[in-house]
Design a protein around this motif. Structure first.
Motif, PDB file in Angstrom:
ATOM      1  N   ARG A  85     124.644  59.389 -25.277  1.00 46.80           N
ATOM      2  CA  ARG A  85     124.678  59.218 -23.820  1.00 46.80           C
ATOM      3  C   ARG A  85     123.736  58.099 -23.389  1.00 46.80           C
ATOM      4  N   ILE A  86     122.546  58.040 -23.997  1.00 51.43           N
ATOM      5  CA  ILE A  86     121.581  56.996 -23.645  1.00 51.43           C
ATOM      6  C   ILE A  86     122.111  55.621 -24.040  1.00 51.43           C
ATOM      7  N   ILE A  87     122.691  55.530 -25.252  1.00 55.83           N
ATOM      8  CA  ILE A  87     123.202  54.240 -25.735  1.00 55.83           C
ATOM      9  C   ILE A  87     124.356  53.754 -24.871  1.00 55.83           C
ATOM     10  N   VAL A  88     125.285  54.649 -24.548  1.00 53.37           N
ATOM     11  CA  VAL A  88     126.439  54.269 -23.732  1.00 53.37           C
ATOM     12  C   VAL A  88     125.992  53.878 -22.332  1.00 53.37           C
ATOM     13  N   LYS A  89     125.014  54.596 -21.782  1.00 56.02           N
ATOM     14  CA  LYS A  89     124.501  54.278 -20.452  1.00 56.02           C
ATOM     15  C   LYS A  89     123.847  52.900 -20.438  1.00 56.02           C
ATOM     16  N   ASP A  90     123.058  52.598 -21.467  1.00 56.29           N
ATOM     17  CA  ASP A  90     122.428  51.276 -21.546  1.00 56.29           C
ATOM     18  C   ASP A  90     123.479  50.172 -21.671  1.00 56.29           C
TER      19      ASP A  90
ATOM     20  N   GLY B 131     133.651  53.810 -29.021  1.00 54.40           N
ATOM     21  CA  GLY B 131     134.603  54.181 -27.984  1.00 54.40           C
ATOM     22  C   GLY B 131     135.742  55.060 -28.445  1.00 54.40           C
ATOM     23  N   VAL B 132     135.644  55.598 -29.668  1.00 54.59           N
ATOM     24  CA  VAL B 132     136.697  56.488 -30.168  1.00 54.59           C
ATOM     25  C   VAL B 132     136.747  57.768 -29.353  1.00 54.59           C
ATOM     26  N   VAL B 133     135.579  58.307 -29.025  1.00 52.52           N
ATOM     27  CA  VAL B 133     135.475  59.527 -28.229  1.00 52.52           C
ATOM     28  C   VAL B 133     134.415  59.295 -27.162  1.00 52.52           C
ATOM     29  N   SER B 134     134.705  59.717 -25.951  1.00 54.26           N
ATOM     30  CA  SER B 134     133.735  59.575 -24.875  1.00 54.26           C
ATOM     31  C   SER B 134     132.666  60.659 -24.987  1.00 54.26           C
ATOM     32  N   VAL B 135     131.543  60.406 -24.331  1.00 50.24           N
ATOM     33  CA  VAL B 135     130.450  61.381 -24.361  1.00 50.24           C
ATOM     34  C   VAL B 135     130.877  62.677 -23.691  1.00 50.24           C
TER      35      VAL B 135
ATOM     36  N   GLY C  78     122.637  64.148 -31.292  1.00 53.42           N
ATOM     37  CA  GLY C  78     123.533  63.000 -31.336  1.00 53.42           C
ATOM     38  C   GLY C  78     124.182  62.718 -29.995  1.00 53.42           C
ATOM     39  N   VAL C  79     124.572  63.789 -29.298  1.00 54.35           N
ATOM     40  CA  VAL C  79     125.188  63.616 -27.974  1.00 54.35           C
ATOM     41  C   VAL C  79     124.188  63.002 -26.993  1.00 54.35           C
ATOM     42  N   ILE C  80     122.946  63.467 -27.022  1.00 56.47           N
ATOM     43  CA  ILE C  80     121.917  62.939 -26.113  1.00 56.47           C
ATOM     44  C   ILE C  80     121.667  61.454 -26.379  1.00 56.47           C
ATOM     45  N   ILE C  81     121.517  61.104 -27.649  1.00 57.43           N
ATOM     46  CA  ILE C  81     121.285  59.692 -27.998  1.00 57.43           C
ATOM     47  C   ILE C  81     122.503  58.843 -27.645  1.00 57.43           C
TER      48      ILE C  81
ATOM     49  N   VAL D 182     125.102  64.305 -39.008  1.00 60.11           N
ATOM     50  CA  VAL D 182     125.898  64.585 -37.808  1.00 60.11           C
ATOM     51  C   VAL D 182     125.526  63.668 -36.647  1.00 60.11           C
ATOM     52  N   PRO D 183     124.232  63.442 -36.350  1.00 58.16           N
ATOM     53  CA  PRO D 183     123.920  62.525 -35.237  1.00 58.16           C
ATOM     54  C   PRO D 183     124.482  61.122 -35.431  1.00 58.16           C
ATOM     55  N   VAL D 184     124.463  60.622 -36.671  1.00 60.02           N
ATOM     56  CA  VAL D 184     125.003  59.290 -36.939  1.00 60.02           C
ATOM     57  C   VAL D 184     126.503  59.258 -36.648  1.00 60.02           C
ATOM     58  N   ALA D 185     127.222  60.296 -37.078  1.00 60.22           N
ATOM     59  CA  ALA D 185     128.660  60.346 -36.831  1.00 60.22           C
ATOM     60  C   ALA D 185     128.959  60.413 -35.339  1.00 60.22           C
TER      61      ALA D 185
END
Length: 253
Positions: free
Chosen positions: A233-238, A181-185, A228-231, A170-173
């Protein structure tokens, strides 16, 4: 013969070679494990055997079942052990056709998804099986002496391994959906109530009809979604911070 046809045939030949190498790796491991096929099955059956009454054994109702079931289990174990080689062959086939940024993202995803799937199987074997089988043994009437069939046990184990292995993906998906960019955080966060309901529905369908196994599948699924959501968010923010810094450097020049 045109250049397109030559290229297509060369890809088919390379695909064949990669598949043969992957199958050969699994076969070699299988042949090495085959003399201990019975021990491999005993290891798989250990969580069940620990919960059975003393002196009780599993049964085989088919004539050739005592042979084929350990062979199937050994083949499954061989595939898991040879999985790094199998995945490397798959990666070596697709990597030349990817862009540099796709290769940078693809390899960690392949490795991460493999590790998570194996962790899901390990969680199922070391924790879920013991908990579920103990619950069933305590709930069963005293007038019943359980003697599970080895073929049905293998089918149950395979179903649970796949269910928990996919659950740990699930986290990978989630990260992949956010990264592409298919779905925003924010939408992933807003979908949390639906994910929770869906997790319990999926757990009710896949697992045995007992509350314990359903909770043991649904709760990790929800927690892994949050991770997965937390990670993500970090990736998108970076990525956004990196884009802003690049724009500032261009404007400054």
């Amino acid at each position: 013969m045109s250049a397109v046809q030559e290229t297509f045939i060369s890809h088919l030949v390379e695909l064949r070679d990669r598949l043969l190498r992957a199958m050969l790796a699994v076969l070699v491991v299988f042949l090495c494990l085959m003399p201990w096929a019975g021990d491999v099955y005993d290891l798989l059956a250990l969580p069940m055997m620990r919960t059975l009454p003393e002196g009780t054994h599993m049964i085989a109702t088919g004539v050739v079942t005592p042979f084929f079931v350990p062979v199937k289990v050994t083949m499954m174990a061989a595939f898991v052990i040879a999985l790094p080689i199998v995945l490397y062959q798959a990666w070596a086939f697709v990597a030349p056709g990817l862009y540099a940024h796709e290769r940078r993202m693809g390899l960690p995803l392949v490795m991460g998804s493999t590790v998570l799937f194996l962790l899901g199987m390990a969680f199922c074997y070391f924790f879920v099986f013991g908990t579920v089988f103990s619950f069933i043994a305590e709930f069963a009437p005293k007038s019943i002496t359980p003697a599970p069939d080895i073929e049905q046990y293998l089918s149950f184990v395979m179903t649970m391994f796949i269910a928990f292995g996919l659950t740990f993906e699930v986290p990978v998906a989630v990260i992949l959906l956010a990264k592409t960019g298919v779905v925003s955080v924010d939408k992933l966060v807003a979908a949390r109530p639906y994910v929770i309901v869906g997790a319990f529905v999926i757990a009710a369908i896949i697992t045995p009809p007992d509350v314990v196994s359903q909770l043991l599948l649904a709760i990790p699924m929800c927690l892994l979604y949050e991770a997965g959501v937390i990670i993500a968010r970090i990736i998108v923010k970076d990525r956004l911070d990196g884009g802003e810094q690049a724009i500032e450097r261009i404007e400054g020049s």
